[in-house]
Write an enzyme that holds these catalytic residues in place. Structure first.
Site, short mmCIF file in Angstrom:
data_model
loop_
_atom_site.label_atom_id
_atom_site.label_comp_id
_atom_site.label_asym_id
_atom_site.label_seq_id
_atom_site.Cartn_x
_atom_site.Cartn_y
_atom_site.Cartn_z
N VAL A 243 -8.29 103.58 27.27
CA VAL A 243 -7.93 104.75 28.07
C VAL A 243 -7.17 104.24 29.29
CG1 VAL A 243 -8.81 106.76 29.35
CG2 VAL A 243 -9.95 106.01 27.25
N HIS B 128 -15.26 104.75 29.82
CA HIS B 128 -16.65 104.75 29.33
C HIS B 128 -17.04 106.13 28.83
CE1 HIS B 128 -17.07 101.44 32.49
NE2 HIS B 128 -17.50 100.85 31.40
N SER C 194 -10.60 100.22 34.06
CA SER C 194 -11.58 99.14 34.14
C SER C 194 -12.39 99.33 35.41
CB SER C 194 -10.84 97.80 34.21
OG SER C 194 -11.72 96.79 34.67
#
Ligand code: PAF
Length: 299
Positions: A179, A40, A188
């Protein structure tokens, strides 16, 4: 790093803040469900390079979870996430309650077409309608902007690009690379559910994708052997496999014979109690385990 991160909770406050910020430059928007990880934050940093004002949202959207899914236990850490967003350079955080995004009397839903037919669609009925609906609401509030999403949720990305075009939204929807952890596992928020033994097994997804990627690079173009290379690894580590699929990277329709220019090889499976997804676009993405080779780790 942004000087200050302001948090707003009301939809109209978000709209007003974006209208004001747009007077002095471009807006980039990073919608999330929180429990933020490096994946993120890489989106927030990418947003910074594309715009003058970065908006992030954190909202665990109830309508995209099925009745037997993990809505109640989805990780939530608004205080930790706020700090991470500030240091990654976000300017504004929108963190609404469900009651303002879905107030009494609200009933409109965005129906997704053929892009939702395969991959996760059949395994998560209603999921993409929930995603499409909440993202349409968010886009409506943020307005003209570039919106940044991770390519781990590749099907979601394609659906949201379609929605922005079909509904004439002034939003450019951009996908950023997956990533990965040091051992290849795609980052995740749900990785937090993995027990240590499951966490170890979870590497099998990127390993399977990498075997298929290497065969494709060596010139293999038949769909079955490519898929089977990934499946052979996934079978060894998964407790349940939803799919190992090869689809056209744009239409997301299955490829049954020869692979053309760009194909998405995508996996969804359950390791322990955790549902994991991962993918690679053959002919476009690097080897999912390339960073491991660079570190000299074992394949
Ligand atoms: O990818 C996610 O985190 C969610 O599906 C999204 C796009 C924020 C919508 O709730």
């Amino acid at each position: 790093m942004a000087e200050t991160l302001t948090t707003v909770r009301a939809p109209l406050e978000l709209r007003e803040a974006c209208n004001l910020a747009r007077k002095s430059g471009k807006i980039a928007f990073v919608p999330t469900m929180g429990a933020l990880h490096e994946g993120h934050l890489s989106l927030v940093r990418a947003a910074r390079t594309r715009a003058d004002f970065v908006v992030a949202s954190i909202f665990v959207n109830p309508t995209q979870f099925g009745p037997n899914e993990d809505f109640a236990r989805y990780p939530r850490d608004i205080a930790g996430d706020t700090k991470k967003l500030a240091s990654a350079g976000a300017n504004l955080l929108f963190a609404p309650d469900a009651s303002v995004m879905y107030p009494a009397g609200e009933e409109t839903r965005v129906r997704v077409g053929a892009l939702g037919e395969h991959l996760c669609g059949p395994f998560r009925p209603g999921h993409f309608e929930g995603v499409a609906t909440i993202v349409a609401k968010l886009f409506g509030l943020v307005g003209e902007s570039v919106a940044i999403f991770g390519r781990k949720d590749y099907q979601q990305l394609k659906i949201l690009q379609r929605i922005a075009v079909d509904l004439f939204m002034p939003v450019e929807v951009v996908g950023m690379p997956i990533v990965r952890e040091a051992d290849g596992l795609a980052m995740s928020s749900r990785n937090a559910y993995l027990a240590p033994a499951d966490r170890d097994r979870a590497r099998g997804l990127s390993l399977g994708l990498s075997h298929a990627w290497r065969a494709f690079e060596k010139g293999e173009r038949d769909a079955e052997p490519i898929k089977n290379l990934a499946l052979a690894e996934v079978i060894q580590v998964a407790d349940r496999i939803d799919y190992v699929s090869l689809v056209d990277a744009d239409s997301l329709q299955p490829i049954t014979e020869k692979i053309g220019a760009r194909a998405l090889l995508a996996i969804a499976c359950h390791v322990g109690k955790t549902r994991l997804i991962d993918n690679v676009v053959l002919g476009e993405d690097p080897d999912p385990r390339a960073s491991m080779d660079a570190r000299g780790a074992e394949g």
